[in-house]
Write a protein that holds these residues in place. Structure first.
Motif, short mmCIF file in Angstrom:
data_model
loop_
_atom_site.label_atom_id
_atom_site.label_comp_id
_atom_site.label_asym_id
_atom_site.label_seq_id
_atom_site.Cartn_x
_atom_site.Cartn_y
_atom_site.Cartn_z
N ASP A 1 21.89 66.01 6.36
CA ASP A 1 22.70 64.89 6.87
C ASP A 1 24.11 65.38 7.22
O ASP A 1 24.68 64.98 8.24
N GLU A 2 24.66 66.22 6.35
CA GLU A 2 26.01 66.74 6.58
C GLU A 2 26.05 67.62 7.82
O GLU A 2 27.00 67.55 8.62
N ILE A 3 25.03 68.46 8.01
CA ILE A 3 24.98 69.31 9.20
C ILE A 3 24.92 68.44 10.46
O ILE A 3 25.63 68.69 11.44
N MET A 4 24.07 67.41 10.44
CA MET A 4 23.97 66.53 11.60
C MET A 4 25.28 65.79 11.86
O MET A 4 25.66 65.56 13.00
N GLU A 5 25.96 65.42 10.78
CA GLU A 5 27.25 64.73 10.94
C GLU A 5 28.29 65.66 11.55
O GLU A 5 29.06 65.26 12.42
N GLN A 6 28.30 66.92 11.11
CA GLN A 6 29.25 67.87 11.67
C GLN A 6 28.90 68.19 13.12
O GLN A 6 29.79 68.37 13.96
N ARG A 7 27.62 68.26 13.43
CA ARG A 7 27.22 68.49 14.83
C ARG A 7 27.68 67.33 15.71
O ARG A 7 28.15 67.54 16.83
N LYS A 8 27.55 66.11 15.20
CA LYS A 8 27.95 64.95 15.99
C LYS A 8 29.45 64.97 16.26
O LYS A 8 29.89 64.73 17.39
N LYS A 9 30.24 65.25 15.24
CA LYS A 9 31.70 65.21 15.38
C LYS A 9 32.25 66.44 16.09
O LYS A 9 33.33 66.39 16.68
N GLU A 10 31.52 67.53 16.04
CA GLU A 10 31.97 68.76 16.68
C GLU A 10 31.63 68.77 18.16
O GLU A 10 32.42 69.23 18.99
N PHE A 11 30.44 68.29 18.53
CA PHE A 11 29.94 68.47 19.89
C PHE A 11 29.80 67.17 20.67
O PHE A 11 29.08 67.12 21.68
N PHE A 12 30.47 66.11 20.23
CA PHE A 12 30.38 64.86 21.00
C PHE A 12 30.86 65.09 22.44
O PHE A 12 31.80 65.83 22.68
N THR A 13 30.17 64.46 23.35
CA THR A 13 30.39 64.60 24.80
C THR A 13 30.36 66.06 25.26
O THR A 13 31.09 66.44 26.16
N GLU A 14 29.50 66.84 24.65
CA GLU A 14 29.22 68.19 25.12
C GLU A 14 27.72 68.35 25.30
O GLU A 14 26.97 68.43 24.33
N TRP A 15 27.25 68.32 26.52
CA TRP A 15 25.89 68.73 26.87
C TRP A 15 24.78 67.99 26.14
O TRP A 15 23.73 68.55 25.85
N GLY A 16 25.03 66.72 25.79
CA GLY A 16 23.98 65.89 25.22
C GLY A 16 23.51 66.31 23.85
O GLY A 16 22.40 65.96 23.43
N HIS A 17 24.33 67.06 23.12
CA HIS A 17 23.90 67.57 21.80
C HIS A 17 23.40 66.46 20.89
O HIS A 17 22.36 66.60 20.24
N ARG A 18 24.16 65.37 20.81
CA ARG A 18 23.79 64.30 19.87
C ARG A 18 22.44 63.69 20.23
O ARG A 18 21.61 63.46 19.35
#
Length: 464
Positions: free
Chosen positions: A401-418
């Motif tokens: 969950d923490e990894i997914m949360e960091q991915r969301k906050k790190e890569f928002f509006t970058e290449w559809g990561h979320r």
């Protein structure tokens, strides 16, 4: 897919791009836009310039250019990070509401631009292969670059649409009625292209982040293995990229998206547009200018904003607020409109932060909790957040969950990561509980209706 007319148009455009890229090297006496492929590949200089034409096309191509038709914007709408400011834009609202029609024009532009790029790389590879004047070292390098771009494009096609036609030639007779190919076969080709790129590319261009090198291919292949749950392979490749001292996490978040940022593994330069403007399309589309706020199209979802810790430096550095619209907007790119030379910002495609989170997830799935926490903390520390403790015995699901949360906050509006993360981890179910439009068949975009009219062998995704 490409009709015969579109193939001709694409080749003309591709060769026109090559002509522009080659103008310093060759004198062309032929009529406008008429350039023989043999002429392009009869010298190493013109062949390199042709590859530059492909890089430039990435900044113009809808799926990759960061505009309203791009993976970045449409994926962020699908991923519940962006909202349309005006609900009257029905084309974009379909992505936000997960009610995309097969006639949606943005979806059509995304699909056709991706296949145009694949056709361009196929044409380049065929011309390169048939050349008898280009040395093997240069030929291998350029082949690796083109195969990387093809793999990169197919990665988004297969993740957005599922089964898609696998087109590896410019043969119109073969392509015009191509059926959809199983996703596993698409991934097999992606891996083959990237492994070939890793074998043939050099470590050069580490200071020129708009050119593909061996580590660029490693970075994308690590992501591919992550998506395919090949944890050990993903960890090994991400570790190799992380260990390369040419790539460094920028301590200052405001420096991350600058041209040739040390964090960048691969960027796309706005100079490729051929226009006088030097700003990125992302900056131009996302930033809500205080004077021209009426031009704004999208804003960040307030639920996403509310989920940030007040101490998170990404909140203060990568997000801004427009008072007149009462709207938060992405502020990773700081320039809304500019024609200053040289360009100070490039569009970020692959960056080092992703490699740490790829390795964190891969380590976690191999029961290496300590290693996963170390990588998570690298990202948390840069964001100004307190580190996780190795002594807390955090469960796997909590860490994931923490990894997914960091991915969301790190890569928002970058290449559809979320959007892609929600799909690949089956975490989408709880996101749209209150969305009356959501159905599980919305996980894939529809095959454009126009393409299916031209090619009766193209079947449609379920639910459309």
């Amino acid at each position: 897919m490409l009709t015969k007319k579109r193939i001709k148009q694409t080749m003309v455009f591709f060769m026109a791009s090559i002509l522009i890229a080659c103008e310093d090297f060759v004198e062309v006496d032929a009529p406008d836009y008429k350039i023989i492929r043999e002429d392009v590949f009869n010298s190493e200089e013109t062949a390199r310039s042709a590859m530059t034409g492909i890089y430039n096309e990435l900044f113009r191509s809808s799926f990759s250019n960061g505009t309203q038709y791009s993976v970045t914007v449409l994926g962020a709408l699908s991923g519940n990070l962006l909202m349309n400011i005006r609900e009257t834009n029905l084309v974009r609202m379909e992505f936000q509401q997960h009610e995309i029609s097969a006639e949606n024009t943005s979806n059509l532009f995304l699909w056709t631009s991706a296949y145009n790029m694949i056709y361009n790389t196929n044409a380049f590879l065929e011309g390169l292969q048939s050349s008898e004047t280009i040395g093997s070292e240069v030929k291998n390098q350029l082949q690796g670059e083109a195969k990387f771009v093809r793999a990169f494009t197919y990665f988004y096609l297969v993740n957005l649409y599922g089964e898609v036609p696998l087109v590896l030639t410019t043969d119109y007779e073969q392509n015009q009625l191509a059926s959809r190919t199983h996703s596993e076969e698409i991934y097999t080709q992606i891996i083959l292209d990237l492994e070939d790129a890793i074998e043939n590319l050099t470590d050069e261009n580490e200071d020129i982040r708009t050119k593909v090198n061996r580590y660029t291919a490693m970075a994308l292949l690590s992501r591919v293995h992550l998506y395919n749950r090949q944890w050990q392979k993903a960890e090994e490749l991400s570790s190799q990229v992380i260990s390369n001292n040419s790539y460094i996490l920028q301590e200052e978040l405001s420096d991350v998206f600058l041209a040739n940022s040390q964090e960048a593994i691969w960027q796309i330069s706005p100079i490729g547009s051929g226009a006088t403007t030097t700003h990125t399309n992302e900056g131009n589309f996302f930033i809500i200018d205080p004077i021209f706020s009426f031009l704004a199209s999208v804003q960040l979802n307030e639920n996403f904003i509310a989920n940030f810790n007040d101490d998170d430096l990404r909140l203060s550095n990568w997000i801004s607020y427009n008072e007149s619209l009462n709207a938060y907007f992405p502020f990773k790119y700081k320039i809304w409109n500019s024609n200053e030379q040289p360009s100070t910002e490039y569009s970020m495609v692959l960056r080092l932060a992703e490699q740490f989170l790829i390795r964190a997830e891969s380590r976690l799935m191999q029961d290496d909790h300590k290693g996963a926490i170390d990588d998570i903390n690298t990202i948390r520390n840069r964001a100004g957040l307190a580190p996780l403790s190795n002594t807390d015995n955090l469960e796997t699901e909590i860490l994931l969950d923490e990894i997914m949360e960091q991915r969301k906050k790190e890569f928002f509006t970058e290449w559809g990561h979320r959007w892609l993360d929600l799909k690949r981890t089956d975490r989408y179910e709880n996101i749209w509980d209150n969305n009356p439009f959501w159905e599980d068949t919305d996980l894939h975009y529809p095959i454009p209706a126009e393409e299916r009219i031209k090619n009766p062998n193209l079947t449609q995704n379920p639910g459309y």
